[in-house]
Structures are given as structure tokens and as C-alpha cells.
Scaffold this motif. Structure first.
Motif, short mmCIF file in Angstrom:
data_model
loop_
_atom_site.label_atom_id
_atom_site.label_comp_id
_atom_site.label_asym_id
_atom_site.label_seq_id
_atom_site.Cartn_x
_atom_site.Cartn_y
_atom_site.Cartn_z
N GLY A 69 0.79 -1.22 0.00
CA GLY A 69 0.00 0.00 0.00
C GLY A 69 0.83 1.27 0.00
O GLY A 69 0.35 2.32 0.42
N THR A 70 2.07 1.18 -0.48
CA THR A 70 2.91 2.37 -0.54
C THR A 70 3.01 2.83 -1.99
O THR A 70 2.68 2.11 -2.91
CB THR A 70 4.32 2.08 0.01
N LEU A 71 3.46 4.05 -2.16
CA LEU A 71 3.63 4.59 -3.50
C LEU A 71 4.93 4.09 -4.10
O LEU A 71 5.95 4.03 -3.43
CB LEU A 71 3.65 6.12 -3.46
N ALA A 72 4.85 3.76 -5.36
CA ALA A 72 6.07 3.35 -6.06
C ALA A 72 6.88 4.58 -6.42
O ALA A 72 6.32 5.66 -6.64
CB ALA A 72 5.71 2.57 -7.31
N GLY A 73 8.17 4.42 -6.48
CA GLY A 73 9.03 5.51 -6.87
C GLY A 73 9.25 5.54 -8.37
O GLY A 73 8.70 4.74 -9.12
N ILE A 74 10.06 6.47 -8.78
CA ILE A 74 10.41 6.64 -10.19
C ILE A 74 11.91 6.45 -10.31
O ILE A 74 12.68 7.08 -9.58
CB ILE A 74 10.04 8.06 -10.66
N SER A 75 12.34 5.60 -11.21
CA SER A 75 13.77 5.37 -11.37
C SER A 75 14.32 6.24 -12.49
O SER A 75 13.87 6.14 -13.63
CB SER A 75 14.05 3.91 -11.69
#
Length: 146
Positions: free
Chosen positions: A74-80
Motif C-alpha cells: 500500500g505504498t507509493l512506487a518511486g520513479i527510477s
């Protein structure tokens, strides 16, 4: 996620992926059509001595289990913004199951973008025999709360 809650040097198992011969062949046909990924006879005659998964297949499997893990938590994904290094240290063969572990190694707030941080990730994939088959290091931009 709070910046202070990003734990460093705490390995997290994000999931496993089983590599079937059918999936190896399908991935190779679509994305990496080299003989040792596509043809059993050519693979047997190669330095691999048999059919092997594309390195990009092992990387894609890591991304899949990582995204699934993040969604489940339930966390936000990051951007690579890219990769610093990626290595395929041992062939992945039909029937192998690779377990992926992610570890945050460093973190810093972005002064230029309040509410964001860069976290350095290290990913390791290990097969069912305990042999490391994949490693990757790279930054991830993640939203944070202060």
C-alpha cells in the motif's frame, strides 16, 4: 512515506519468480532473440551449454515482483531515473526460481523538489541453490512526507 521511516541496510524479500522454458522462449522471441535464448540445440552448443533466460527477463521479473510488493504494502512506487550498475552473474535456466531482495543503501532529500527524496537501491536475485544470478544498483525518486 516519511523520510525518517526509510530504513537503510534492511534487506526486504520482495518476491520470487519461477522461470519456465515456455516463458523463457516467449520473452526471447519478443525482446531478446539470441540463439541461446531461443533454440535448444544452439543453446546446447553455446558457452552456456543449454537454454538460458535473457538477462533482461531476470531484470523484468525483478521489476514485476517489486511492483507487486509495493502495491501489496500500500505504498507509493518511486520513479527510477536510471541504473548505476546491473550484472547477470550466473545463467538462469528453465526450472529455476529466483528470489529477489531489495535493500535501501542511502537516502537524501531533494532540495530542488520538496516532498521528494532519492533512495539508492540494491537488488539481488538468488536462485533456488543460493547462487546469486542478478544484481542491480540504482537510484529511486520517492515521494516523502516531512
Amino acid at each position: 512515506m516519511r523520510f525518517d521511516d526509510i530504513a537503510l541496510d534492511a534487506p526486504t524479500t520482495v518476491g520470487s519468480h519461477h522461470f519456465t522454458e515456455a516463458a523463457i522462449l516467449d520473452f526471447a522471441r519478443r525482446y531478446d532473440p539470441q540463439p541461446f535464448h531461443l533454440d535448444r540445440d544452439a543453446a546446447a552448443a553455446s558457452h552456456f551449454g543449454g537454454l538460458v533466460a535473457s538477462g533482461w527477463h531476470t531484470a523484468a521479473a525483478w521489476m514485476r515482483v517489486t511492483v507487486d510488493y509495493v502495491k501489496a504494502m500500500g505504498t507509493l512506487a518511486g520513479i527510477s531515473p536510471g541504473l548505476d550498475e546491473i550484472r547477470w552473474t550466473r545463467p538462469v535456466r528453465p526450472g529455476d526460481t529466483v528470489t529477489y531482495v531489495n535493500t535501501w543503501r542511502a537516502k537524501r532529500r531533494l532540495k530542488s523538489r520538496p516532498g521528494w527524496a532519492i533512495v539508492e537501491n540494491e537488488a539481488v536475485g538468488t536462485n533456488q541453490d543460493g547462487a546469486v544470478v542478478f544484481t542491480m544498483r540504482g537510484p529511486v525518486l520517492v515521494p516523502i512526507e516531512d
